[in-house]
Scaffold this motif. Structure first.
Motif, PDB file in Angstrom:
ATOM      1  N   ARG A  38       0.834  -1.198   0.000  1.00 20.87           N
ATOM      2  CA  ARG A  38       0.000   0.000   0.000  1.00 20.87           C
ATOM      3  C   ARG A  38       0.872   1.253   0.000  1.00 20.87           C
ATOM      4  O   ARG A  38       2.020   1.220   0.439  1.00 20.87           O
ATOM      5  N   GLN A  39       0.282   2.330  -0.492  1.00 21.97           N
ATOM      6  CA  GLN A  39       0.997   3.601  -0.531  1.00 21.97           C
ATOM      7  C   GLN A  39       0.030   4.712  -0.185  1.00 21.97           C
ATOM      8  O   GLN A  39      -0.945   4.948  -0.898  1.00 21.97           O
ATOM      9  N   ARG A  45       5.775   3.317  -0.629  1.00 27.79           N
ATOM     10  CA  ARG A  45       5.015   2.087  -0.690  1.00 27.79           C
ATOM     11  C   ARG A  45       5.506   1.146   0.397  1.00 27.79           C
ATOM     12  O   ARG A  45       6.728   1.012   0.605  1.00 27.79           O
TER      13      ARG A  45
END
Length: 117
Positions: A38-39, A45
């Motif tokens: 996820r970022q 990230r």
């Protein structure tokens, strides 16, 4: 070539749940691992969870999601899921599915998850 395609993102309130899906098209038989990353806006990230493609008992989670997120897979549909429970505003991010044989060679386009406080 393998193309991961994510779905299932959306807007949810704090404490809510979402289930993300990652469908792997192409030569899925060549895969060894599928993971979620996820970022968040302005952040790098980061790893979330991964599962072995052949050894589906091989799962690993980042500490910040352990106990709240569960990764699983449906081999018949070449699909990996990320069940996210007890969501927090800090879980807000674009979630990416990545897959590969030796590393994470293939990446999806991402799906947005927004957790409102």
């Amino acid at each position: 070539q393998v193309q991961p395609v994510e779905s299932g993102g959306g807007l949810v309130q704090t404490g809510g749940s979402l289930r993300l899906s990652c469908a792997a098209s192409g030569r899925a038989v060549s895969l060894n691992v599928v993971g979620w990353f996820r970022q968040a806006p302005g952040a790098e990230r980061e790893f979330v969870a991964r599962i072995g493609w052949r050894d589906y008992s091989s799962t690993y989670y980042a500490d910040y999601v352990k106990g709240r997120f569960t990764i699983s897979r449906d081999n018949a549909r070449n699909t990996v899921f990320l069940q996210m429970n007890s969501l927090k505003p800090e879980d807000t991010a674009v979630y990416y599915c990545a897959a590969g044989a030796t590393s994470y060679e293939y990446w999806g386009q991402g799906t947005q998850v927004t957790v409102s406080s």
